[in-house]
Design a protein around this motif. Structure first.
Motif, mmCIF file in Angstrom:
data_model
loop_
_atom_site.group_PDB
_atom_site.id
_atom_site.type_symbol
_atom_site.label_atom_id
_atom_site.label_comp_id
_atom_site.label_asym_id
_atom_site.label_seq_id
_atom_site.Cartn_x
_atom_site.Cartn_y
_atom_site.Cartn_z
ATOM 1 N N LYS A 181 0.861 -1.186 0.000
ATOM 2 C CA LYS A 181 0.000 0.000 0.000
ATOM 3 C C LYS A 181 0.893 1.232 0.000
ATOM 4 O O LYS A 181 1.225 1.792 1.037
ATOM 5 N N ASN A 182 1.307 1.660 -1.196
ATOM 6 C CA ASN A 182 2.230 2.775 -1.298
ATOM 7 C C ASN A 182 1.878 3.638 -2.492
ATOM 8 O O ASN A 182 1.259 3.179 -3.465
ATOM 9 N N LEU A 183 2.310 4.890 -2.430
ATOM 10 C CA LEU A 183 2.105 5.827 -3.514
ATOM 11 C C LEU A 183 3.368 5.897 -4.357
ATOM 12 O O LEU A 183 4.479 5.945 -3.834
ATOM 13 N N ILE A 184 3.189 5.898 -5.672
ATOM 14 C CA ILE A 184 4.302 6.004 -6.602
ATOM 15 C C ILE A 184 4.018 7.154 -7.557
ATOM 16 O O ILE A 184 2.900 7.291 -8.061
ATOM 17 N N SER A 185 5.032 7.986 -7.805
ATOM 18 C CA SER A 185 4.873 9.100 -8.725
ATOM 19 C C SER A 185 5.754 8.884 -9.941
ATOM 20 O O SER A 185 6.748 8.157 -9.887
ATOM 21 N N LEU A 186 5.384 9.531 -11.062
ATOM 22 C CA LEU A 186 6.168 9.473 -12.291
ATOM 23 C C LEU A 186 6.408 10.889 -12.778
ATOM 24 O O LEU A 186 5.476 11.703 -12.838
ATOM 25 N N THR A 187 7.655 11.190 -13.110
ATOM 26 C CA THR A 187 7.990 12.460 -13.751
ATOM 27 C C THR A 187 8.657 12.180 -15.077
ATOM 28 O O THR A 187 9.270 11.112 -15.273
ATOM 29 N N ALA A 188 8.541 13.135 -15.999
ATOM 30 C CA ALA A 188 9.172 13.008 -17.312
ATOM 31 C C ALA A 188 9.683 14.375 -17.722
ATOM 32 O O ALA A 188 8.988 15.383 -17.565
ATOM 33 N N GLU A 189 10.903 14.423 -18.247
ATOM 34 C CA GLU A 189 11.482 15.686 -18.696
ATOM 35 C C GLU A 189 12.433 15.436 -19.849
ATOM 36 O O GLU A 189 13.022 14.354 -19.980
ATOM 37 N N GLU A 190 12.549 16.434 -20.715
ATOM 38 C CA GLU A 190 13.490 16.331 -21.826
ATOM 39 C C GLU A 190 14.884 16.668 -21.326
ATOM 40 O O GLU A 190 15.071 17.576 -20.525
ATOM 41 N N VAL A 191 15.879 15.910 -21.794
ATOM 42 C CA VAL A 191 17.271 16.156 -21.430
ATOM 43 C C VAL A 191 18.103 16.178 -22.700
ATOM 44 O O VAL A 191 17.671 15.714 -23.770
ATOM 45 N N VAL A 192 19.298 16.729 -22.601
ATOM 46 C CA VAL A 192 20.205 16.820 -23.749
ATOM 47 C C VAL A 192 21.188 15.661 -23.683
ATOM 48 O O VAL A 192 21.946 15.533 -22.726
ATOM 49 N N SER A 193 21.174 14.799 -24.697
ATOM 50 C CA SER A 193 22.067 13.643 -24.730
ATOM 51 C C SER A 193 23.392 14.018 -25.368
ATOM 52 O O SER A 193 23.492 15.017 -26.081
ATOM 53 N N PRO A 194 24.462 13.239 -25.112
ATOM 54 C CA PRO A 194 25.770 13.536 -25.717
ATOM 55 C C PRO A 194 25.702 13.531 -27.236
ATOM 56 O O PRO A 194 24.871 12.842 -27.840
ATOM 57 N N SER A 195 26.616 14.262 -27.875
ATOM 58 C CA SER A 195 26.606 14.345 -29.345
ATOM 59 C C SER A 195 26.896 13.005 -29.994
ATOM 60 O O SER A 195 26.451 12.744 -31.115
ATOM 61 N N ASN A 196 27.608 12.116 -29.285
ATOM 62 C CA ASN A 196 27.935 10.798 -29.842
ATOM 63 C C ASN A 196 27.051 9.707 -29.243
ATOM 64 O O ASN A 196 27.455 8.552 -29.110
ATOM 65 N N ASP A 197 25.825 10.091 -28.894
ATOM 66 C CA ASP A 197 24.885 9.151 -28.295
ATOM 67 C C ASP A 197 24.475 8.056 -29.280
ATOM 68 O O ASP A 197 24.261 6.915 -28.902
ATOM 69 N N ASP A 198 24.373 8.416 -30.575
ATOM 70 C CA ASP A 198 23.968 7.457 -31.615
ATOM 71 C C ASP A 198 25.172 7.053 -32.450
ATOM 72 O O ASP A 198 26.109 7.846 -32.642
ATOM 73 N N VAL A 199 25.131 5.861 -32.996
ATOM 74 C CA VAL A 199 26.267 5.367 -33.773
ATOM 75 C C VAL A 199 26.508 6.204 -35.023
ATOM 76 O O VAL A 199 27.646 6.369 -35.470
#
Length: 874
Positions: free
Chosen positions: A430-448
């Motif tokens: 019996k607990n409460l759970i919250s969800l947050t979502a936000e945009e972040v900036v990924s590294p320039s070499n994040d994708d191949v």
């Protein structure tokens, strides 16, 4: 005569008088109820001693029995109670300041008859209950468990009446008419009726004390049941650590009479107060059976309606309209496992889930974060929908801190694609759970496709990978086949303009990295190699060495095991060309000009030349380095690679170019070391080449080499005439001679030694080969006879074969398998073992050689090690 006069006349000097007077003045007086005859009378119940009683100087009487629950025989106090009517009572010592043992007895004089006892019920304090009869005198004894007189011992005794539960039987089940509902009651002395079935999750415990409730819902409902443990003597809600082992069982039943049909069962154990959920059908009568396995506790039962979350099912997923998003905390109580997908996550599945959905208007990197109170187990996963099903893209388990538990996912989302975010938790919590979502900036070499290009060497790049992601469809490296999915990765690329030996590493990074190298195109990559932990450095960083082909583009991927950003995400990436050692090839072999000789060198970029022969004592080898030595006189030298950092193969050769002729070879000195050692008899004027190769059979192929060469002679003992037979087992004469010795902790070599499990031993054998056998191909054989002790009659036979594998052997010499194959030299040396012997007993070692025609030559007198039965430090 007064007491003081008596002491003056009988003491010896003033000191004696003072000691006697002090003893008279300060000696503790036994309590009045020290003996059975002086037992304190309890007039009626409830009863609590008006003031805590001192038990200092309590004694034991003649014939006083010790309780079946333990306790001392030197200090006890007594109470007595004679009820005027039949009743049930509870007795406890709650409030005492020492370790009590409580027991109840009947009889007139010692020895009495014990009826009940208890040692520890509430910590070191005691509790028991029993049924007593009118007119019978019961004696209550409290003893000190420690068995020592406690001058500060303070006792509190409580005696209370117990009222049996009115709902002890099914026919008198308490009716729950409306919800929410609370009921406080005791289950002490509750019974089990005829034909009553024990709850399925009772697991056969001794007690099955139960009370009954009944409930008939007017509509289909989900209800939650909770319990809170109570102190019997306090009657208040007070969960205490001392109740950790108390177990209460709630079971749900159908029917009208015993035996009923069980529908569900739940155990509340320790301080478990999470709600137990029930799905009920309108108009059906349900019977709730409450069982106290311990048989001695009270409880507070709560029942209330549960409304499942609105986003319990995927079809009703809560829509995330824009970022940032921060939903109010919601209860997961009552969430269900309606969808098949609930059971297919790579992370915690739980018993149910709630859903969110998000469709980005543009491609973006998003961080989703779930948060709950500490101790809640839940999983956070992100999914996308394919034509026929959902596909899990990534998932993460919660990470506990002192105050909260969180789970984080960061991933790149494609514009116009709908993503489903699932929080799965145990619906009994019996607990409460919250969800947050936000945009972040990924590294320039994040994708191949945006891999950082390595333009010059050496290359060193520091970057923060905090918001790096895993791309849709990104393939995991083979190093992670037993690991959880990667949480983020970054990419580099390198295209050499010539063939190169390259090393890539993440040494100095502040998180656990995985390093892999790939070829192909960004949309179709093939892994060449990978490394998780570089154990030589720090066991979390990674390092790889690979030969690269000119004008081929290589993609280097760095991913992580980190479960959240708090673990640290500063990556140190390094790339360099490896330069081969100066003595990488035979032509550049380093001359050894004098003995003794010791050298250290790094062999990381060593290679093998074309035509280079693999040493006979290894199945395979990697890069090698070369040394050369030319003796000016007949000489026997010993070479070793002890204290090198990698798995070495040591061999000696003659000749001027590849392929050379092998003279001697050695691989491993035992299961505790992967280094090698050998002794070679050399002819003056002959150039000998010394080769050290790496093998990955037991560990690293490259590292730091330590080579030592000496001409110190071994003082070995002659071992008598050998045993020689032909292929048919017939005796054959030979001039071969055997020598050997065992060194304990680098002492002199002896044919028989006594050593401890913690000692280091080195076992060496030498054969002066029969001249008519020299130059012939032969198989070296090694075997051992083991006895668990010097007087044991049973014997076990072992053989060492296939480059130092040890196997059981039947004792048939013809069945011996080869350790290695050699061309016999005039002196054939064997370094049999170096390290600790790990089994106590008696070990006899033998060795020899077998010719191609089957002739077998072995030593008849073995080397003996007597190993003491001592506790090993390992």
């Amino acid at each position: 005569m007064t007491l003081s006069t008596l002491f003056r006349t009988t003491s010896i000097g003033g000191i004696g008088w003072f000691l006697l007077f002090a003893e008279l003045t300060f000696a503790a007086v036994p309590p009045l109820n020290d003996n059975l005859s002086g037992a304190t009378v309890i007039p009626n119940v409830p009863y609590t001693a008006a003031t805590p009683q001192s038990v200092a100087a309590a004694t034991v009487e003649a014939n006083e029995a010790v309780s079946n629950c333990g306790g001392s025989t030197i200090d006890s106090v007594w109470y007595q109670y004679t009820p005027t009517s039949d009743q049930d009572i509870a007795v406890d010592t709650f409030g005492a300041n020492y370790d009590t043992v409580l027991s109840v007895w009947i009889g007139a004089t010692h020895p009495l008859t014990e009826l009940a006892c208890n040692d520890d019920s509430n910590g070191q304090l005691s509790f028991l209950y029993l049924s007593v009869s009118a007119g019978t005198t019961y004696y209550i004894k409290i003893a000190n468990y420690t068995g020592t007189t406690d001058a500060t011992g303070s006792l509190t005794l409580n005696v209370n009446p117990i009222v049996r539960a009115s709902n002890d039987n099914l026919a008198n089940a308490t009716v729950i008419t409306t919800l929410p509902y609370k009921s406080k009651q005791a289950v002490q002395l509750a019974t089990q009726e005829a034909l009553e079935i024990s709850a399925s999750c009772n697991y056969g415990e001794e007690h099955d004390n139960s009370v009954w409730y009944q409930y008939t819902p007017t509509s289909d409902q989900i209800i939650a049941l909770e319990r809170t443990l109570l102190w019997f003597s306090e009657g208040l809600e007070n969960v205490n650590d001392y109740w950790d082992e108390r177990t209460m069982i709630v079971s749900v039943w159908n029917g009208t009479n015993h035996p009923l049909t069980e529908l569900s069962c739940h155990r509340f154990e320790g301080n478990d107060h999470a709600p137990f959920l029930l799905s009920l059908t309108a108009g059906t009568t349900y019977y709730l059976k409450i069982t106290s396995v311990s048989g001695v506790l009270d409880f507070l039962l709560s029942a209330y309606l549960v409304t499942p979350p609105k986003n319990d099912h995927l079809a009703n997923a809560t829509i995330i309209p824009t970022l940032p998003f921060n939903n109010p905390s919601q209860s997961l109580l009552g969430n269900s496992q309606e969808e098949l997908v609930d059971g297919t996550s790579n992370c915690y599945g739980g018993n149910g889930s709630v859903w969110y959905q998000y469709t980005p208007g543009q491609t973006q990197t998003v961080k989703f974060n779930g948060r709950a109170v500490a101790g809640v187990n839940f999983g956070l996963s992100v999914w996308s929908r394919l034509p026929d099903s959902l596909t899990e893209l990534t998932c993460n388990m919660n990470q506990d801190s002192i105050l909260a538990t969180t789970a984080t996912q960061v991933l790149k989302l494609l514009a116009g694609t709908t993503y489903y975010i699932r929080i799965s938790a145990d619906n009994s919590q019996k607990n409460l759970i919250s969800l947050t979502a936000e945009e972040v900036v990924s590294p320039s070499n994040d994708d191949v496709v945006n891999a950082t290009v390595i333009t010059s060497l050496p290359y060193n790049y520091f970057q923060n990978t905090l918001w790096a992601t895993i791309e849709p469809g990104e393939i995991e490296s083979s190093c992670r086949q037993w690991s959880p999915p990667s949480l983020h990765s970054v990419w580099y690329q390198y295209t050499p303009d010539r063939d190169q030996l390259m090393e890539f590493d993440t040494l100095g990074s502040n998180y656990d990295t995985n390093l892999s190298i790939w070829t192909g195109t960004p949309s179709s990559l093939t892994e060449l190699t990978c490394n998780d932990d570089d154990y030589e450095y720090d066991k979390t960083s990674s390092r790889l060495t690979l030969k690269l082909t000119a004008y081929t583009t290589y993609y280097i991927r760095v991913d992580t095991n980190n479960l959240n950003e708090q673990d640290g995400d500063l990556l140190s990436f390094y790339a360099q060309e490896m330069v081969s050692p100066a003595n990488d090839n035979l032509a550049q072999a380093i001359p050894i000009t004098s003995l003794p000789y010791t050298t250290l060198q790094h062999t990381q970029a060593a290679s093998q030349e074309e035509g280079e022969v693999i040493a006979s004592c290894a199945n395979s080898t990697e890069g090698s380095v070369w040394y050369q030595y030319t003796p000016s006189q007949p000489q026997t030298i010993t070479l070793d690679t002890l204290n090198s950092s990698y798995d070495t193969v040591l061999s000696v050769w003659t000749g001027e170019a590849h392929p050379l002729t092998e003279i001697a070879c050695h691989n491993d000195l035992g299961w505790e070391t992967n280094t090698a050692k050998l002794t070679v008899a050399m002819t003056p004027g002959t150039r000998y080449y010394i080769n050290i190769s790496g093998t990955d059979y037991y560990g690293e192929q490259f590292g730091t080499l330590r080579l030592t060469v000496t001409d110190q002679p071994f003082q070995l003992t002659a071992l008598g005439l050998p045993t020689t037979m032909d292929a048919l087992g017939n005796p054959v004469t030979t001039t071969s001679e055997f020598f050997g010795g065992i060194s304990v902790n680098d002492s002199t070599y002896q044919p028989q030694v006594v050593e401890n499990l913690s000692d280091n031993v080195e076992i060496v054998g030498k054969i002066i080969v029969d001249p008519k056998h020299v130059g012939q191909p032969a198989e070296m054989v090694v075997y051992a006879v083991y006895q668990p002790s010097a007087v044991a009659t049973e014997k076990y036979f072992y053989m060492v074969h296939d480059l130092y594998w040890v196997s059981l052997w039947q004792g048939n010499l013809a069945g011996l398998m080869a350790l290695q194959r050699v061309t016999l030299a005039p002196e054939q040396w064997l370094f049999l073992y170096r390290g600790r012997l790990k089994v106590p007993g008696v070990l006899d070692l033998f060795w020899g050689y077998r010719l191609a025609d089957g002739t077998l030559v072995t030593n008849s007198q073995g080397l003996r090690v007597m190993i003491n039965r001592e506790v090993s430090p390992y």
